[in-house]
Scaffold this motif. Sequence first.
Motif, PDB file in Angstrom:
ATOM      1  N   ASP A  93       0.801  -1.212   0.000  1.00 33.44           N
ATOM      2  CA  ASP A  93       0.000   0.000   0.000  1.00 33.44           C
ATOM      3  C   ASP A  93       0.836   1.265   0.000  1.00 33.44           C
ATOM      4  O   ASP A  93       0.619   2.177  -0.772  1.00 33.44           O
ATOM      5  N   GLU A  94       1.817   1.302   0.882  1.00 32.40           N
ATOM      6  CA  GLU A  94       2.586   2.522   1.040  1.00 32.40           C
ATOM      7  C   GLU A  94       3.288   2.886  -0.260  1.00 32.40           C
ATOM      8  O   GLU A  94       3.235   4.025  -0.725  1.00 32.40           O
ATOM      9  N   PHE A  95       3.932   1.877  -0.861  1.00 32.29           N
ATOM     10  CA  PHE A  95       4.630   2.157  -2.106  1.00 32.29           C
ATOM     11  C   PHE A  95       3.647   2.562  -3.197  1.00 32.29           C
ATOM     12  O   PHE A  95       3.896   3.485  -3.964  1.00 32.29           O
ATOM     13  N   PHE A  96       2.515   1.862  -3.267  1.00 28.90           N
ATOM     14  CA  PHE A  96       1.557   2.137  -4.339  1.00 28.90           C
ATOM     15  C   PHE A  96       1.015   3.558  -4.244  1.00 28.90           C
ATOM     16  O   PHE A  96       0.926   4.274  -5.241  1.00 28.90           O
ATOM     17  N   VAL A  97       0.687   3.965  -3.048  1.00 26.69           N
ATOM     18  CA  VAL A  97       0.170   5.323  -2.856  1.00 26.69           C
ATOM     19  C   VAL A  97       1.238   6.348  -3.235  1.00 26.69           C
ATOM     20  O   VAL A  97       0.973   7.342  -3.905  1.00 26.69           O
ATOM     21  N   LYS A  98       2.468   6.046  -2.843  1.00 28.88           N
ATOM     22  CA  LYS A  98       3.597   6.915  -3.207  1.00 28.88           C
ATOM     23  C   LYS A  98       3.722   7.016  -4.734  1.00 28.88           C
ATOM     24  O   LYS A  98       3.894   8.093  -5.291  1.00 28.88           O
ATOM     25  N   LEU A  99       3.619   5.856  -5.376  1.00 31.55           N
ATOM     26  CA  LEU A  99       3.792   5.792  -6.829  1.00 31.55           C
ATOM     27  C   LEU A  99       2.737   6.636  -7.542  1.00 31.55           C
ATOM     28  O   LEU A  99       3.003   7.265  -8.555  1.00 31.55           O
ATOM     29  N   ARG A 110       7.864   8.621 -11.726  1.00 34.12           N
ATOM     30  CA  ARG A 110       7.482   7.223 -11.483  1.00 34.12           C
ATOM     31  C   ARG A 110       8.626   6.265 -11.785  1.00 34.12           C
ATOM     32  O   ARG A 110       8.825   5.289 -11.064  1.00 34.12           O
ATOM     33  N   LEU A 111       9.371   6.554 -12.863  1.00 34.01           N
ATOM     34  CA  LEU A 111      10.483   5.663 -13.204  1.00 34.01           C
ATOM     35  C   LEU A 111      11.480   5.602 -12.041  1.00 34.01           C
ATOM     36  O   LEU A 111      11.952   4.540 -11.652  1.00 34.01           O
ATOM     37  N   GLU A 112      11.750   6.784 -11.480  1.00 35.47           N
ATOM     38  CA  GLU A 112      12.677   6.888 -10.362  1.00 35.47           C
ATOM     39  C   GLU A 112      12.187   6.055  -9.166  1.00 35.47           C
ATOM     40  O   GLU A 112      12.949   5.322  -8.538  1.00 35.47           O
ATOM     41  N   LEU A 113      10.897   6.174  -8.863  1.00 30.07           N
ATOM     42  CA  LEU A 113      10.329   5.427  -7.730  1.00 30.07           C
ATOM     43  C   LEU A 113      10.365   3.926  -7.971  1.00 30.07           C
ATOM     44  O   LEU A 113      10.706   3.144  -7.076  1.00 30.07           O
ATOM     45  N   ILE A 114      10.009   3.529  -9.192  1.00 33.65           N
ATOM     46  CA  ILE A 114      10.000   2.101  -9.505  1.00 33.65           C
ATOM     47  C   ILE A 114      11.421   1.541  -9.446  1.00 33.65           C
ATOM     48  O   ILE A 114      11.651   0.461  -8.890  1.00 33.65           O
ATOM     49  N   ASN A 115      12.374   2.288  -9.976  1.00 38.56           N
ATOM     50  CA  ASN A 115      13.770   1.831  -9.936  1.00 38.56           C
ATOM     51  C   ASN A 115      14.259   1.671  -8.500  1.00 38.56           C
ATOM     52  O   ASN A 115      14.901   0.681  -8.143  1.00 38.56           O
ATOM     53  N   LEU A 116      13.943   2.646  -7.672  1.00 43.86           N
ATOM     54  CA  LEU A 116      14.356   2.622  -6.268  1.00 43.86           C
ATOM     55  C   LEU A 116      13.773   1.391  -5.558  1.00 43.86           C
ATOM     56  O   LEU A 116      14.456   0.683  -4.826  1.00 43.86           O
ATOM     57  N   GLN A 117      12.481   1.150  -5.829  1.00 48.80           N
ATOM     58  CA  GLN A 117      11.800   0.035  -5.187  1.00 48.80           C
ATOM     59  C   GLN A 117      12.366  -1.302  -5.669  1.00 48.80           C
ATOM     60  O   GLN A 117      12.571  -2.217  -4.883  1.00 48.80           O
ATOM     61  N   ARG A 168       4.554  -4.721 -13.903  1.00 52.14           N
ATOM     62  CA  ARG A 168       3.231  -4.379 -14.454  1.00 52.14           C
ATOM     63  C   ARG A 168       2.969  -2.871 -14.272  1.00 52.14           C
ATOM     64  O   ARG A 168       2.432  -2.217 -15.150  1.00 52.14           O
ATOM     65  N   CYS A 169       3.340  -2.346 -13.109  1.00 47.06           N
ATOM     66  CA  CYS A 169       3.181  -0.902 -12.874  1.00 47.06           C
ATOM     67  C   CYS A 169       3.986  -0.114 -13.912  1.00 47.06           C
ATOM     68  O   CYS A 169       3.510   0.869 -14.471  1.00 47.06           O
ATOM     69  N   GLN A 170       5.213  -0.614 -14.168  1.00 47.79           N
ATOM     70  CA  GLN A 170       6.079   0.042 -15.163  1.00 47.79           C
ATOM     71  C   GLN A 170       5.412   0.020 -16.535  1.00 47.79           C
ATOM     72  O   GLN A 170       5.376   1.036 -17.223  1.00 47.79           O
ATOM     73  N   GLU A 171       4.853  -1.115 -16.901  1.00 44.46           N
ATOM     74  CA  GLU A 171       4.213  -1.231 -18.219  1.00 44.46           C
ATOM     75  C   GLU A 171       3.000  -0.330 -18.354  1.00 44.46           C
ATOM     76  O   GLU A 171       2.759   0.271 -19.388  1.00 44.46           O
ATOM     77  N   GLU A 172       2.217  -0.233 -17.291  1.00 45.22           N
ATOM     78  CA  GLU A 172       0.949   0.506 -17.372  1.00 45.22           C
ATOM     79  C   GLU A 172       1.115   2.011 -17.147  1.00 45.22           C
ATOM     80  O   GLU A 172       0.350   2.791 -17.688  1.00 45.22           O
ATOM     81  N   LEU A 173       2.066   2.367 -16.297  1.00 44.20           N
ATOM     82  CA  LEU A 173       2.125   3.778 -15.875  1.00 44.20           C
ATOM     83  C   LEU A 173       3.191   4.589 -16.602  1.00 44.20           C
ATOM     84  O   LEU A 173       3.166   5.814 -16.550  1.00 44.20           O
ATOM     85  N   LEU A 174       4.143   3.922 -17.261  1.00 40.63           N
ATOM     86  CA  LEU A 174       5.224   4.703 -17.888  1.00 40.63           C
ATOM     87  C   LEU A 174       5.083   4.722 -19.403  1.00 40.63           C
ATOM     88  O   LEU A 174       4.530   3.825 -19.996  1.00 40.63           O
TER      89      LEU A 174
ATOM     90  N   GLY B 231      13.050  -1.261 -25.223  1.00 41.23           N
ATOM     91  CA  GLY B 231      14.286  -1.279 -25.997  1.00 41.23           C
ATOM     92  C   GLY B 231      15.359  -0.323 -25.510  1.00 41.23           C
ATOM     93  O   GLY B 231      16.374  -0.146 -26.171  1.00 41.23           O
ATOM     94  N   MET B 232      15.121   0.320 -24.370  1.00 37.60           N
ATOM     95  CA  MET B 232      16.121   1.256 -23.836  1.00 37.60           C
ATOM     96  C   MET B 232      16.456   0.914 -22.382  1.00 37.60           C
ATOM     97  O   MET B 232      15.659   0.300 -21.687  1.00 37.60           O
ATOM     98  N   VAL B 233      17.611   1.380 -21.938  1.00 36.47           N
ATOM     99  CA  VAL B 233      18.023   1.133 -20.551  1.00 36.47           C
ATOM    100  C   VAL B 233      17.262   2.092 -19.639  1.00 36.47           C
ATOM    101  O   VAL B 233      17.423   3.310 -19.732  1.00 36.47           O
ATOM    102  N   ALA B 234      16.396   1.533 -18.771  1.00 39.17           N
ATOM    103  CA  ALA B 234      15.620   2.374 -17.851  1.00 39.17           C
ATOM    104  C   ALA B 234      16.324   2.496 -16.502  1.00 39.17           C
ATOM    105  O   ALA B 234      16.089   3.430 -15.745  1.00 39.17           O
ATOM    106  N   ASP B 235      17.187   1.513 -16.197  1.00 36.03           N
ATOM    107  CA  ASP B 235      17.925   1.563 -14.938  1.00 36.03           C
ATOM    108  C   ASP B 235      19.191   0.726 -15.096  1.00 36.03           C
ATOM    109  O   ASP B 235      19.183  -0.289 -15.793  1.00 36.03           O
TER     110      ASP B 235
END
Lengths: 174, 257
Positions: A93-99, A110-117, A168-174, B231-235
């Motif tokens: 929950d916490e991460f999702f709300v943050k995202l 969002r990319l930054e948050l997903i990468n960090l997580q 999945r979050c990455q695929e849908e949100l970015l 196709g790109m480096v995201a991290d």
Amino acid sequence: MRQHLLALLAKESAHGYELKSALEQIFGEAYPSPNIGQIYVTLKRLEQDGLVRSEDVEQANRPNKKVYELTQAGREALRAWVEEPGEGPRVRDEFFVKLILAPMAGLAGRLELINLQRRHYLGIMRNLAGLQAAADRAAAAGREDVPARLLIEGAILHLQADLDWLERCQEELL
Amino acid sequence: MSRSALKGLPSDSKALLHTVGLVKMYQADGVSVEAVRGVDIDVGIGEFVAIMGPSGSGKSTLLHVLGGLEKASRGEIWLRGQRVDKLSTAAWALLRRRHVGFMFQFFNLLSNMTVADNVELPALLAGASPKQARKRREELLAELGLSDKASAAPARLSGGEQQRVALARALANEPSLLLADEPTGNLDSSNTRDVLRLLQRTHASGQAILLVTHDARVASMADRVINLFDGMVADDAPMLRIPRPVPSVRDVLELHG
């Protein structure tokens, strides 16, 4: 811990220290260290709630010990616990709300948050994989601890699902 | 120094594999699709790098291009300080045979040869004596729990067994770089651990690994994890070491809780 002690007492009456030893013996390393003080406090509360009753047993050269047994109400409470399905997995929950909220507030992408997580999850996975390798070595040396092994495997499967969901979050949100 | 000033020189000597602006396009019904869109990656000598990312993000395509199985559309690939994407197919094959082991997602074992011959072949092609090749094959199959399958035909093996044979074959030459596509994709939990142990030993012996995986246990063993997306480096980040001085099973509930 209430239900765990009730379950042990359903088998046979016991005093506090025997309950601690039983938990250790059954679960091996998989049970978060049962603390004797915590066990006594829990037993006292169970008694106040009428789920167990105690009897003082005299011991030679030592203070009396309290032996606990399950009451009818305790047996019913235990049955209700056993018959109820365990809680489902929790979504992060916490991460999702943050995202969802942080990018709206302009605080982080969002990319930054997903990468960090993802990096954090993989770091945890590395520790779990290390524990699993240690458990495998122990088993190979004849010190198999099945509940501990299953618990580690469960944690690994949950974490893998969290990572898949992050994808999945990455695929849908970015 | 700018990149153009480095042109023509061997790339960073610490880099075993190195790409610059790598692009791979496919033609589909007259429309060109970019599967890999300008990827710069480095793999150092002895480094273990994992590539993760959603399906269709270009991971397998990237690996195939790096392994010389498909030609890059644009960009550069450097292996051991030598530019290889312009080499003839034969010259690259020769270089690969000596330095690169490739484990495919769908194994590609030779069906008319035994398991033992499949694993020994790369070493023989690279000039090892039959005795050396046999010794290495025996070691690898033993480590993967497949000694009793040596004389079997690949088709008689389960998917998980074929996958492990493919890994043994890729490691037969002790390549300085192992490229592997989903090395645990078809394995159950116990066979996965055999493969993890072998990858760990491979890494510990100083061989570099670049693999594509969905399995977080595999990725978590890497020194660095790259996330590929569209196709790109995201991290691209070193593995996080979460401090836990005395890791124990008792921490598991809290670890995950």
